[in-house]
Motif scaffolding. Structure first.
Motif, PDB file in Angstrom:
ATOM      1  N   PHE A   1      31.809 -35.364   1.423  1.00 41.09           N
ATOM      2  CA  PHE A   1      30.955 -36.359   2.068  1.00 41.09           C
ATOM      3  C   PHE A   1      30.295 -35.756   3.308  1.00 41.09           C
ATOM      4  CE2 PHE A   1      35.276 -36.672   3.632  1.00 41.09           C
ATOM      5  CZ  PHE A   1      35.115 -36.657   5.009  1.00 41.09           C
ATOM      6  N   ASP A   2      29.309 -36.453   3.834  1.00 36.40           N
ATOM      7  CA  ASP A   2      28.628 -36.023   5.056  1.00 36.40           C
ATOM      8  C   ASP A   2      29.444 -36.495   6.260  1.00 36.40           C
ATOM      9  OD1 ASP A   2      27.029 -35.524   7.225  1.00 36.40           O
ATOM     10  OD2 ASP A   2      25.236 -36.504   6.402  1.00 36.40           O
ATOM     11  N   PRO A   3      30.037 -35.578   7.034  1.00 40.82           N
ATOM     12  CA  PRO A   3      30.866 -35.987   8.171  1.00 40.82           C
ATOM     13  C   PRO A   3      30.100 -36.783   9.227  1.00 40.82           C
ATOM     14  CG  PRO A   3      31.216 -33.671   7.633  1.00 40.82           C
ATOM     15  CD  PRO A   3      30.018 -34.108   6.865  1.00 40.82           C
ATOM     16  N   ASP A   4      28.785 -36.649   9.248  1.00 38.24           N
ATOM     17  CA  ASP A   4      27.980 -37.352  10.243  1.00 38.24           C
ATOM     18  C   ASP A   4      27.484 -38.700   9.742  1.00 38.24           C
ATOM     19  OD1 ASP A   4      28.142 -35.201  12.125  1.00 38.24           O
ATOM     20  OD2 ASP A   4      26.667 -34.111  10.914  1.00 38.24           O
ATOM     21  N   ALA A   5      27.862 -39.064   8.531  1.00 44.66           N
ATOM     22  CA  ALA A   5      27.385 -40.340   7.972  1.00 44.66           C
ATOM     23  C   ALA A   5      28.527 -41.091   7.296  1.00 44.66           C
ATOM     24  CB  ALA A   5      26.251 -40.068   6.986  1.00 44.66           C
ATOM     25  N   LEU A   6      29.674 -41.137   7.964  1.00 41.21           N
ATOM     26  CA  LEU A   6      30.825 -41.856   7.425  1.00 41.21           C
ATOM     27  C   LEU A   6      30.554 -43.357   7.413  1.00 41.21           C
ATOM     28  CD1 LEU A   6      33.849 -40.036   9.100  1.00 41.21           C
ATOM     29  CD2 LEU A   6      33.463 -40.274   6.648  1.00 41.21           C
ATOM     30  N   THR A   7      30.858 -44.005   6.317  1.00 41.32           N
ATOM     31  CA  THR A   7      30.672 -45.451   6.234  1.00 41.32           C
ATOM     32  C   THR A   7      31.939 -46.102   5.687  1.00 41.32           C
ATOM     33  OG1 THR A   7      29.712 -45.248   4.012  1.00 41.32           O
ATOM     34  CG2 THR A   7      28.177 -45.276   5.874  1.00 41.32           C
ATOM     35  N   ALA A   8      32.190 -47.327   6.124  1.00 39.38           N
ATOM     36  CA  ALA A   8      33.325 -48.108   5.630  1.00 39.38           C
ATOM     37  C   ALA A   8      32.780 -49.332   4.904  1.00 39.38           C
ATOM     38  CB  ALA A   8      34.211 -48.527   6.793  1.00 39.38           C
ATOM     39  N   ARG A   9      33.461 -49.698   3.828  1.00 38.47           N
ATOM     40  CA  ARG A   9      32.982 -50.815   3.016  1.00 38.47           C
ATOM     41  C   ARG A   9      34.144 -51.718   2.628  1.00 38.47           C
ATOM     42  NH1 ARG A   9      32.953 -51.784  -2.321  1.00 38.47           N
ATOM     43  NH2 ARG A   9      33.867 -49.743  -2.728  1.00 38.47           N
ATOM     44  N   GLY A  10      34.050 -52.979   3.012  1.00 42.23           N
ATOM     45  CA  GLY A  10      35.018 -53.971   2.581  1.00 42.23           C
ATOM     46  C   GLY A  10      36.379 -53.851   3.244  1.00 42.23           C
ATOM     47  N   HIS A  11      37.384 -54.396   2.556  1.00 40.62           N
ATOM     48  CA  HIS A  11      38.734 -54.492   3.110  1.00 40.62           C
ATOM     49  C   HIS A  11      39.743 -54.136   2.021  1.00 40.62           C
ATOM     50  CE1 HIS A  11      41.224 -56.185   6.451  1.00 40.62           C
ATOM     51  NE2 HIS A  11      42.128 -56.227   5.481  1.00 40.62           N
ATOM     52  N   ALA A  12      40.761 -53.367   2.382  1.00 33.95           N
ATOM     53  CA  ALA A  12      41.787 -52.966   1.419  1.00 33.95           C
ATOM     54  C   ALA A  12      43.172 -53.313   1.951  1.00 33.95           C
ATOM     55  CB  ALA A  12      41.696 -51.474   1.124  1.00 33.95           C
ATOM     56  N   ILE A  13      44.080 -53.650   1.045  1.00 35.88           N
ATOM     57  CA  ILE A  13      45.461 -53.990   1.387  1.00 35.88           C
ATOM     58  C   ILE A  13      46.382 -53.261   0.420  1.00 35.88           C
ATOM     59  CG2 ILE A  13      47.186 -55.837   1.585  1.00 35.88           C
ATOM     60  CD1 ILE A  13      44.881 -57.805   2.069  1.00 35.88           C
ATOM     61  N   GLU A  14      47.454 -52.674   0.954  1.00 37.92           N
ATOM     62  CA  GLU A  14      48.467 -52.019   0.115  1.00 37.92           C
ATOM     63  C   GLU A  14      49.810 -52.725   0.275  1.00 37.92           C
ATOM     64  OE1 GLU A  14      49.021 -47.586  -0.243  1.00 37.92           O
ATOM     65  OE2 GLU A  14      50.878 -48.019   0.844  1.00 37.92           O
ATOM     66  N   LEU A  15      50.467 -52.980  -0.843  1.00 33.88           N
ATOM     67  CA  LEU A  15      51.800 -53.571  -0.868  1.00 33.88           C
ATOM     68  C   LEU A  15      52.752 -52.551  -1.486  1.00 33.88           C
ATOM     69  CD1 LEU A  15      50.768 -57.019  -2.422  1.00 33.88           C
ATOM     70  CD2 LEU A  15      50.791 -56.404   0.006  1.00 33.88           C
ATOM     71  N   ARG A  16      53.828 -52.230  -0.785  1.00 38.95           N
ATOM     72  CA  ARG A  16      54.789 -51.252  -1.294  1.00 38.95           C
ATOM     73  C   ARG A  16      55.836 -51.964  -2.151  1.00 38.95           C
ATOM     74  NH1 ARG A  16      56.132 -46.742   3.364  1.00 38.95           N
ATOM     75  NH2 ARG A  16      54.073 -46.693   4.375  1.00 38.95           N
ATOM     76  N   VAL A  17      55.791 -51.712  -3.441  1.00 38.17           N
ATOM     77  CA  VAL A  17      56.726 -52.345  -4.367  1.00 38.17           C
ATOM     78  C   VAL A  17      57.990 -51.487  -4.418  1.00 38.17           C
ATOM     79  CG1 VAL A  17      57.066 -53.202  -6.707  1.00 38.17           C
ATOM     80  CG2 VAL A  17      54.763 -53.250  -5.678  1.00 38.17           C
ATOM     81  N   ASN A  18      59.056 -52.003  -3.832  1.00 37.67           N
ATOM     82  CA  ASN A  18      60.309 -51.268  -3.702  1.00 37.67           C
ATOM     83  C   ASN A  18      61.407 -51.845  -4.584  1.00 37.67           C
ATOM     84  OD1 ASN A  18      59.156 -49.671  -1.652  1.00 37.67           O
ATOM     85  ND2 ASN A  18      59.795 -51.099  -0.054  1.00 37.67           N
ATOM     86  N   ALA A  19      62.335 -50.987  -4.967  1.00 33.93           N
ATOM     87  CA  ALA A  19      63.519 -51.435  -5.705  1.00 33.93           C
ATOM     88  C   ALA A  19      64.547 -51.928  -4.700  1.00 33.93           C
ATOM     89  CB  ALA A  19      64.080 -50.296  -6.550  1.00 33.93           C
ATOM     90  N   GLU A  20      64.298 -53.122  -4.191  1.00 32.63           N
ATOM     91  CA  GLU A  20      65.188 -53.724  -3.196  1.00 32.63           C
ATOM     92  C   GLU A  20      65.043 -55.236  -3.263  1.00 32.63           C
ATOM     93  OE1 GLU A  20      63.698 -51.792   0.309  1.00 32.63           O
ATOM     94  OE2 GLU A  20      62.189 -53.318   0.675  1.00 32.63           O
ATOM     95  N   ASP A  21      66.079 -55.927  -2.836  1.00 30.26           N
ATOM     96  CA  ASP A  21      65.996 -57.382  -2.914  1.00 30.26           C
ATOM     97  C   ASP A  21      64.995 -57.892  -1.878  1.00 30.26           C
ATOM     98  OD1 ASP A  21      67.346 -58.953  -0.566  1.00 30.26           O
ATOM     99  OD2 ASP A  21      68.657 -57.232  -0.901  1.00 30.26           O
TER     100      ASP A  21
END
Length: 445
Positions: free
Chosen positions: A324-344
């Motif tokens: 990518f172009d380091p001088d033209a970084l863009t962000a788009r929208g929203h992201a969420i991560e959920l960590r699915v663990n082997a735990e109660d």
């Protein structure tokens, strides 16, 4: 581009690195323990080598066995993933001394940031805000008591060589400090071989916000936005999102600039993360630590910025410019991560077992980075992370809606799992408001 890559890790991160390597035409080599022989990452690699029994010290942390695997397979480079050897400066030096390419920051940067006291002092000198705390290890309990009196209670008692939320305790007064100091020191000696302890001001209501940095081959350090990581249990993350709902454009500018200064202070190359504590009421933030590796939560940055961080890591290691172009970084929208663990989902205690049902959700804006498939066994030898469920939407509201649908469509049976926790969290008013802090999980229980 690198032609052959040995992935010195396991599970979902090994599988995820292998996926990018194969897309780029890079021969992917897996190493695995005897316990992991049937996991997907082993089958998906172009070549696989067993490096020892289940005990990580005899397999995934066995530097001699991993280097022997690299030699026998003709690997050109080693990617350590996260955990295990990823922040081991001695291993990084040994890899490079062996004529192999290390896919990560230089060993000097790893060393500089691995000692939390040294890291604090370096950051302060570089103009990065740090919380009030000790500038050298508290040599004994008397020194710790004296330091706490100067900082003011409550204080965080931390293992100087620690990381990943391990080796930490809170002291609200001198009596608690006497207990926590001995506990943290003993833990640090046992886990890290270094009993050095530091003290920092403790913030009861604070957010955990971090910045993804990427040190390019030409020497520039870029900041690829921030991630909110305040949904935690036992100081370890469960949910991450980007951008942070607590960060204004003005605060983002200050936060990213500080992260770039942090990277520049140690001549940083490759991917890394600058972690900070944020008082959203005052807009103050303080350096917490720098993770000199790829983070578990890197997919939220990938989805928001439309890049593949593993590919960028490989390009930096090979001396190539980014995609990518380091001088033209863009962000788009929203992201969420959920960590699915082997735990109660209530006490978050590990619950390994054989996976009888495993059906991953699909759909627009849904991504699953998993380490297992139906029929695999989640063993007690390693971290409880089974998969990462990541969603992306045009805004936070759409991302949350997609997360709810994806959680409901993720069918998992056999091991204990924390999907019910995410069902509750995604309906929680505090989380939905975006105005939450690191105590949100304790208030949900």
């Amino acid at each position: 581009m690198i032609e052959s890559l040995l992935v010195a890790n396991r599970g979902e991160i090994a599988r995820r690195i292998i996926r990018t390597a194969r897309r780029l035409g890079v021969r992917a080599i897996a190493v695995h323990s005897e316990a992991d022989a049937d996991l997907p990452f082993v089958a998906e690699a172009d070549e696989a080598v067993c490096v020892g029994p289940a005990n990580p010290a005899q397999s995934y942390r066995n530097t001699e066995a991993i280097l022997a695997a690299a030699r026998s397979t003709g690997a050109q480079a080693i990617h350590p993933g996260y955990g295990f050897l990823s922040e081991n400066a001695d291993f990084a030096r040994t890899v490079e001394a062996s004529g192999l390419i290390w896919v990560g920051p230089g060993a000097d940067a790893i060393s500089a940031m691995g000692d939390k006291i040294n890291a604090r002092n370096l950051m302060a000198a570089a103009g990065v805000p740090v919380a009030a705390g000790t500038t050298e290890p508290a040599a004994d309990l008397a020194a710790a008591v004296a330091a706490a009196a100067g900082i003011g209670y409550p204080v965080m008692v931390k293992a100087a060589a620690g990381g990943g939320g391990m080796g930490m305790g809170v002291a609200v007064d001198e009596a608690a400090l006497r207990t926590e100091y001995d506990k943290v020191r003993a833990f640090a000696e046992r886990m890290f071989g270094d009993g050095s302890v530091l003290l920092e001001r403790y913030f009861p209501r604070v957010r955990h916000v971090e910045v993804q940095i990427l040190g390019l081959a030409d020497g520039r350090v870029l900041a690829l936005g921030e991630r909110e990581c305040s949904v935690q249990r036992r100081n370890q993350k469960l949910v991450e999102e980007s951008p942070s709902p607590a960060v204004s454009p003005e605060l983002r500018s200050r936060l990213l600039a500080a992260a770039v200064r942090a990277g520049e202070a140690v001549d940083y190359r490759n991917a890394g993360t600058v972690e900070c504590l944020l008082d959203s009421a005052s807009g103050e933030f303080f350096f917490l630590e720098m993770n000199t590796r790829l983070q578990v939560e890197h997919p939220v940055t990938e989805l928001v910025h439309g890049i593949d961080l593993v590919e960028e890591q490989l390009r930096v290691a090979a001396g190539l410019p980014p995609t990518f172009d380091p001088d033209a970084l863009t962000a788009r929208g929203h992201a969420i991560e959920l960590r699915v663990n082997a735990e109660d989902p209530k006490r978050f205690l590990p619950g390994p077992g054989t996976i009888k049902t495993w059906v991953e959700p699909t759909g627009d804006g849904v991504r699953v980075d998993s380490g297992y498939v139906e029929g695999n066994t989640v063993t007690p030898f390693y971290d409880s992370l089974m998969a990462k469920l990541i969603v992306h939407g045009a805004d936070r509201s759409e991302a949350i809606t997609r997360a709810r649908t994806a959680v409901a469509a993720f069918h998992l049976a056999g091991p204990k799992h924390n999907l019910p926790f995410f069902t509750d969290l995604l309906e929680n008013h505090e989380f939905l408001s975006g105005n939450y802090d690191t105590g949100i999980v304790s208030r949900l229980r």
